[in-house]
Design a protein around this motif. Structure first.
Motif, PDB file in Angstrom:
ATOM      1  N   SER B  31       0.825  -1.207   0.000  1.00 19.33           N
ATOM      2  CA  SER B  31       0.000   0.000   0.000  1.00 19.33           C
ATOM      3  C   SER B  31       0.864   1.263   0.000  1.00 19.33           C
ATOM      4  O   SER B  31       1.823   1.354   0.761  1.00 19.33           O
ATOM      5  N   PRO B  32       0.549   2.248  -0.876  1.00 17.91           N
ATOM      6  CA  PRO B  32       1.348   3.481  -0.915  1.00 17.91           C
ATOM      7  C   PRO B  32       1.280   4.272   0.395  1.00 17.91           C
ATOM      8  O   PRO B  32       2.085   5.174   0.605  1.00 17.91           O
ATOM      9  N   VAL B  33       0.340   3.910   1.275  1.00 16.34           N
ATOM     10  CA  VAL B  33       0.312   4.572   2.583  1.00 16.34           C
ATOM     11  C   VAL B  33       1.597   4.270   3.348  1.00 16.34           C
ATOM     12  O   VAL B  33       2.129   5.106   4.064  1.00 16.34           O
ATOM     13  N   TYR B  34       2.114   3.036   3.203  1.00 15.14           N
ATOM     14  CA  TYR B  34       3.357   2.684   3.892  1.00 15.14           C
ATOM     15  C   TYR B  34       4.585   2.917   3.034  1.00 15.14           C
ATOM     16  O   TYR B  34       5.638   3.245   3.528  1.00 15.14           O
ATOM     17  N   LEU B  35       4.440   2.633   1.738  1.00 12.52           N
ATOM     18  CA  LEU B  35       5.633   2.585   0.908  1.00 12.52           C
ATOM     19  C   LEU B  35       5.509   3.518  -0.291  1.00 12.52           C
ATOM     20  O   LEU B  35       4.885   3.172  -1.285  1.00 12.52           O
ATOM     21  N   PRO B  36       6.129   4.694  -0.197  1.00  9.56           N
ATOM     22  CA  PRO B  36       6.174   5.566  -1.369  1.00  9.56           C
ATOM     23  C   PRO B  36       7.252   5.051  -2.308  1.00  9.56           C
ATOM     24  O   PRO B  36       8.189   4.393  -1.860  1.00  9.56           O
ATOM     25  N   GLY B  37       7.142   5.322  -3.595  1.00 15.49           N
ATOM     26  CA  GLY B  37       8.213   4.968  -4.514  1.00 15.49           C
ATOM     27  C   GLY B  37       9.402   5.876  -4.268  1.00 15.49           C
ATOM     28  O   GLY B  37       9.276   6.909  -3.612  1.00 15.49           O
ATOM     29  N   PRO B  38      10.593   5.475  -4.790  1.00 13.35           N
ATOM     30  CA  PRO B  38      11.759   6.335  -4.625  1.00 13.35           C
ATOM     31  C   PRO B  38      11.547   7.717  -5.238  1.00 13.35           C
ATOM     32  O   PRO B  38      12.115   8.700  -4.748  1.00 13.35           O
ATOM     33  N   ASP B  39      10.709   7.782  -6.318  1.00 11.87           N
ATOM     34  CA  ASP B  39      10.469   9.098  -6.930  1.00 11.87           C
ATOM     35  C   ASP B  39       9.786  10.031  -5.945  1.00 11.87           C
ATOM     36  O   ASP B  39      10.194  11.175  -5.756  1.00 11.87           O
ATOM     37  N   ARG B  40       8.740   9.519  -5.270  1.00 11.03           N
ATOM     38  CA  ARG B  40       8.020  10.367  -4.312  1.00 11.03           C
ATOM     39  C   ARG B  40       8.890  10.714  -3.106  1.00 11.03           C
ATOM     40  O   ARG B  40       8.862  11.844  -2.613  1.00 11.03           O
ATOM     41  N   ALA B  41       9.670   9.720  -2.624  1.00 14.10           N
ATOM     42  CA  ALA B  41      10.548   9.982  -1.481  1.00 14.10           C
ATOM     43  C   ALA B  41      11.580  11.049  -1.839  1.00 14.10           C
ATOM     44  O   ALA B  41      11.850  11.964  -1.060  1.00 14.10           O
ATOM     45  N   PHE B  42      12.125  10.941  -3.075  1.00 11.32           N
ATOM     46  CA  PHE B  42      13.155  11.901  -3.487  1.00 11.32           C
ATOM     47  C   PHE B  42      12.547  13.300  -3.639  1.00 11.32           C
ATOM     48  O   PHE B  42      13.143  14.298  -3.211  1.00 11.32           O
ATOM     49  N   THR B  43      11.333  13.367  -4.238  1.00  9.74           N
ATOM     50  CA  THR B  43      10.668  14.668  -4.369  1.00  9.74           C
ATOM     51  C   THR B  43      10.437  15.281  -2.997  1.00  9.74           C
ATOM     52  O   THR B  43      10.676  16.475  -2.779  1.00  9.74           O
ATOM     53  N   ALA B  44       9.973  14.452  -2.044  1.00  9.20           N
ATOM     54  CA  ALA B  44       9.718  14.953  -0.691  1.00  9.20           C
ATOM     55  C   ALA B  44      11.012  15.440  -0.054  1.00  9.20           C
ATOM     56  O   ALA B  44      11.033  16.451   0.649  1.00  9.20           O
ATOM     57  N   LEU B  45      12.103  14.728  -0.343  1.00  6.80           N
ATOM     58  CA  LEU B  45      13.404  15.112   0.214  1.00  6.80           C
ATOM     59  C   LEU B  45      13.824  16.481  -0.312  1.00  6.80           C
ATOM     60  O   LEU B  45      14.170  17.387   0.463  1.00  6.80           O
ATOM     61  N   SER B 217       3.893   9.303   4.038  1.00  9.71           N
ATOM     62  CA  SER B 217       4.979   8.330   3.962  1.00  9.71           C
ATOM     63  C   SER B 217       6.173   8.866   3.169  1.00  9.71           C
ATOM     64  O   SER B 217       7.312   8.510   3.463  1.00  9.71           O
ATOM     65  N   ALA B 218       5.927   9.739   2.195  1.00  8.96           N
ATOM     66  CA  ALA B 218       7.060  10.245   1.409  1.00  8.96           C
ATOM     67  C   ALA B 218       7.970  11.088   2.299  1.00  8.96           C
ATOM     68  O   ALA B 218       9.196  10.948   2.271  1.00  8.96           O
ATOM     69  N   ASP B 219       7.367  11.967   3.136  1.00  5.73           N
ATOM     70  CA  ASP B 219       8.166  12.772   4.061  1.00  5.73           C
ATOM     71  C   ASP B 219       8.902  11.873   5.049  1.00  5.73           C
ATOM     72  O   ASP B 219      10.052  12.113   5.401  1.00  5.73           O
ATOM     73  N   LEU B 220       8.180  10.840   5.506  1.00  8.01           N
ATOM     74  CA  LEU B 220       8.776   9.895   6.447  1.00  8.01           C
ATOM     75  C   LEU B 220      10.028   9.254   5.851  1.00  8.01           C
ATOM     76  O   LEU B 220      11.093   9.220   6.485  1.00  8.01           O
ATOM     77  N   PHE B 221       9.911   8.772   4.604  1.00 11.46           N
ATOM     78  CA  PHE B 221      11.068   8.130   3.970  1.00 11.46           C
ATOM     79  C   PHE B 221      12.193   9.124   3.731  1.00 11.46           C
ATOM     80  O   PHE B 221      13.365   8.779   3.848  1.00 11.46           O
ATOM     81  N   ALA B 222      11.835  10.381   3.392  1.00 10.64           N
ATOM     82  CA  ALA B 222      12.869  11.400   3.207  1.00 10.64           C
ATOM     83  C   ALA B 222      13.676  11.555   4.490  1.00 10.64           C
ATOM     84  O   ALA B 222      14.914  11.616   4.469  1.00 10.64           O
TER      85      ALA B 222
END
Lengths: 252, 251
Positions: B31-45, B217-222
């Motif tokens: 589920s994207p609620v837990y796992l953003p793709g690397p693209d979303r994580a990188f954008t959030a970063l 989740s994207a901010d979290l992964f960042a």
């Protein structure tokens, strides 16, 4: 093991000083005299809350240790035995390893919710690394002549790993396991203190927030005793099982 | 040294793993609620560093980590030198330290909160307490394991006690101390994150916990990626320092 009587002088002096100091200072919300800590400890022990919390913490720590240890062990054997695989995954491992285990707590919290599974997942992540790194080193360092023996006996790769490589690396793998067990307890308590409402970590947090410093410090002493006992037990097991071999393995 | 080809292979495999992560995220296997793709994580970063206060959080965590670690290092090496230099002091103090060492450092957080409140001083105390053990024990051990003949040389040269400590014992204990410094930095980062989570101090620990609570989740992964980067850079810096400082030793 010879115990030097001088070892007990400092703790005794500290306890006496704490008792006198706390009594002279009067009631406090943050610290308590050792006699009150002992009383709170006996109370928590007799009503069972301490034992339940200990069971929760140790169960999560050991479950995480088993899961993470199994993953770390199998990866370590594979990477140690197949240099090409090791070279291929080296960059990925070097970049993943520095991620602190507690940083994954929020991710596990969203994915798994509160409870045992959250804690087991984080402990498992933390336990993968000591076993992976030390097993990899131990397997890669197995005496080459043993491998030649395995070849001469025409053992298939699986039998070679099970019959030759793992037994030869076992003392060092046990050292890794011992270190990982210490890590498991530390991470379990840390996860409980940070977010998870079960176990010893939650117990000590609750006691602190309830302004019961004597109970909080009783938990602290107990956590220290559990950690010490676990470590002492594993060192003893290591000496019994492997004797001098384990000491040699720990030297570098 | 590893060859260029091996490094290239590692990078290629790493890129493949990231691509796999992207595919898993795109296909919504998790589920994207837990796992953003690397693209979303990188954008959030990038967005967090440029437009939000992720940079300030990063600096906050680094500050907590370095301050606590420095305090622990100085205190640990000084105390370790005092204790290690005298066999009497070792006999009295070392067993107590061995008993305290397996204590999870995070367990003193509630005590520190009771004494200091939810303040940066609490974080500093906890991080310093947790990170002091590797340095302290390594220094004591290093001092205890000095080659005895070096002490005989020192006696023959009539060196003063401080001269013995600084010219013989400390350099001889240096490999142990450096290993302790590296371990201490790892502990300091972990405790910094935990303290920030609990006390709501300005830092990445606070950031990742709040992101999780808001299901971002994207901010979290960042935040997690940045924490990994902090750990990586810290270990790398100490590795380089170690190689420089121990250049005199046979490889």
């Amino acid at each position: 093991m010879k115990v030097d009587a001088r070892a007990f002088a400092l703790p005794l002096a500290l306890i006496v000083m704490a008792e006198i100091g706390a009594r002279a200072h009067g009631p406090s919300d943050s610290l308590a005299p050792p006699s009150a800590i002992a009383a709170a400890f006996l109370e928590a022990l007799s009503d069972g809350s301490l034992l339940i919390a200990t069971r929760d913490t140790l169960a999560s720590a050991f479950a995480g240790l088993l899961v993470g240890g199994a993953i770390g062990l199998s990866l370590g054997v594979a990477l140690g035995a197949v240099p090409a695989l090791n070279r291929a995954l080296e960059a990925a491992i070097e970049l993943t390893r520095p991620i602190p285990s507690v940083a994954l707590v929020p991710i596990a919290l969203v994915a798994l919710g509160f409870g045992y599974r959250l804690e087991i997942a984080i402990v498992a992540y933390a336990c993968v690394w000591p076993l992976l790194l030390l097993t990899r080193a131990a397997v890669a360092g197995v005496e080459p002549r043993l491998i030649e023996v395995a070849r001469a006996l025409r053992l298939n790769p699986l039998a070679r790993v099970v019959k030759i490589v793992v037994p030869a690396a076992l003392p060092r793998i046990f050292v890794a396991f011992r270190l990982a067990a210490g890590v498991a307890l530390i991470v379990a308590v840390t996860v409980e203190i940070a977010v998870n409402p079960i176990g010893l970590g939650a117990g000590i947090m609750t006691a602190g927030q309830a302004l019961r410093p004597e109970l909080m410090l009783a938990y602290l002493v107990w956590i220290g005793l559990v950690g010490f006992a676990l470590n002492a037990l594993l060192v003893l097991a290591q000496q019994r099982l492997f004797g001098r071999a384990a000491q040699v393995a720990e030297a570098p | 040294m590893r060859s260029l080809r091996d490094r290239l292979l590692g990078v290629v495999v790493l890129a493949l793993l990231v691509a796999l992560w992207q595919i898993v995220a795109n296909l919504k296997l998790v589920s994207p609620v837990y796992l953003p793709g690397p693209d979303r994580a990188f954008t959030a970063l990038v967005h967090g560093l440029a437009a939000s206060d992720l940079g300030a959080k990063l600096m906050g965590t680094i500050e907590h980590m370095i301050e606590g670690w420095l305090l622990a290092s100085i205190a640990g090496i000084a105390l370790g030198a005092l204790i290690g230099a005298s066999s009497q002091a070792r006999a009295f103090i070392a067993p107590t330290l061995e008993f305290l060492r397996p204590l999870p450092a995070s367990a003193i957080i509630p005590v520190a909160i009771a004494v200091f409140g939810l303040s940066p001083a609490m974080a500093l105390g906890v991080i310093a307490f947790g990170a002091i053990w590797p340095m302290l024990l390594a220094t004591i051990h290093g001092f205890a394991a000095v080659e005895p003949r070096l002490y005989e040389v020192a006696a023959a040269l009539r060196l003063s006690r401080p001269a013995v400590i600084f010219k013989i014992a400390l350099p001889s204990a240096l490999p142990d101390i450096l290993a302790g410094l590296r371990l201490g930095l790892t502990v300091a980062l972990i405790l910094a994150v935990v303290c920030e989570m609990i006390a709501g101090l300005n830092g990445l620990g606070n950031w990742v916990l709040l992101s999780a609570r808001m299901f971002r989740s994207a901010d979290l992964f960042a935040g997690v990626i940045l924490l990994g980067a902090v750990g990586f850079v810290g270990a790398l810096a100490l590795n380089i320092a170690e190689r420089r400082l121990l250049a005199w030793r046979a490889p």
